[in-house]
Design a protein around this motif. Structure first.
Motif, PDB file in Angstrom:
ATOM      1  N   SER A   1      -1.623  -4.671   2.482  1.00 26.11           N
ATOM      2  CA  SER A   1      -1.764  -3.600   3.483  1.00 26.11           C
ATOM      3  C   SER A   1      -0.630  -3.638   4.489  1.00 26.11           C
ATOM      4  O   SER A   1       0.170  -4.554   4.517  1.00 26.11           O
TER       5      SER A   1
ATOM      6  N   ASN B   1       0.194   5.671  -5.251  1.00 27.67           N
ATOM      7  CA  ASN B   1      -0.509   5.674  -3.974  1.00 27.67           C
ATOM      8  C   ASN B   1      -1.553   4.556  -3.926  1.00 27.67           C
ATOM      9  O   ASN B   1      -2.723   4.782  -3.598  1.00 27.67           O
TER      10      ASN B   1
ATOM     11  N   LYS C   1      -3.852   1.400  -3.019  1.00 21.12           N
ATOM     12  CA  LYS C   1      -4.577   0.994  -1.829  1.00 21.12           C
ATOM     13  C   LYS C   1      -4.980  -0.469  -1.972  1.00 21.12           C
ATOM     14  O   LYS C   1      -5.128  -0.969  -3.095  1.00 21.12           O
TER      15      LYS C   1
ATOM     16  N   ASP D   1      -7.520  -1.403  -4.490  1.00 23.64           N
ATOM     17  CA  ASP D   1      -7.161  -1.377  -5.914  1.00 23.64           C
ATOM     18  C   ASP D   1      -6.799  -2.769  -6.428  1.00 23.64           C
ATOM     19  O   ASP D   1      -6.570  -2.943  -7.632  1.00 23.64           O
TER      20      ASP D   1
ATOM     21  N   ARG E   1      -4.712   9.690  -8.660  1.00 20.85           N
ATOM     22  CA  ARG E   1      -3.742   8.642  -8.313  1.00 20.85           C
ATOM     23  C   ARG E   1      -3.271   7.872  -9.547  1.00 20.85           C
ATOM     24  O   ARG E   1      -2.125   7.435  -9.601  1.00 20.85           O
TER      25      ARG E   1
ATOM     26  N   ALA F   1       0.833  -1.192   0.000  1.00 21.87           N
ATOM     27  CA  ALA F   1       0.000   0.000   0.000  1.00 21.87           C
ATOM     28  C   ALA F   1       0.876   1.253   0.000  1.00 21.87           C
ATOM     29  O   ALA F   1       1.902   1.307   0.697  1.00 21.87           O
TER      30      ALA F   1
END
Length: 125
Positions: free
Chosen positions: A125, A85, A87, A90, A67, A14
């Motif tokens: 993450s 960036n 996440k 995504d 982004r 992330a």
């Protein structure tokens, strides 16, 4: 006929970045608006963004605006998607797409003329 081959997917943490590429071939590919869609497990395929064949203008989904950046190199018939960036949400298979419409608006997946085979992007993450 237009053929599309994606590459560049992978695993990223992330906040990281990736760049996807899509090699397009076909006699009239320069007259197609090219774009990106994605499909997460258990979800429908969704629009990410497009770049117009006529003027190079771009249009993005709100979820990726600011982004992600789409660009194309017409000399190489290659489409790019720069993902910054990133996440966890995504995470999806990202598909390259081609359509004869002029761009500048949302394109429903059902209206796409040609699809690539997809490339997996996984964001941890």
């Amino acid at each position: 006929q237009v053929q599309l081959v994606e590459s560049g997917g992978g695993l990223v943490q992330a906040g990281g970045s990736l760049r996807l590429s899509c090699a397009a071939s076909g006699r009239t590919v320069s007259r197609y608006t090219l774009g990106w869609f994605r499909q997460a497990p258990g979800k429908e395929r969704e629009f990410v963004g497009v770049i117009s064949w006529s003027d190079g203008s771009t249009y993005y989904a709100d979820s990726v605006k600011g982004r992600f950046t789409i660009s194309r190199d017409n000399a190489k018939n290659t489409l790019y998607l720069q993902l910054n960036n990133l996440k966890p949400e995504d995470t999806a298979v990202y598909y390259c797409a081609a359509d004869r419409y002029s761009g500048g608006r949302y394109l429903p997946p059902r209206e796409v003329d040609y699809w690539g085979q997809g490339t997996q992007v996984t964001v941890s993450s």
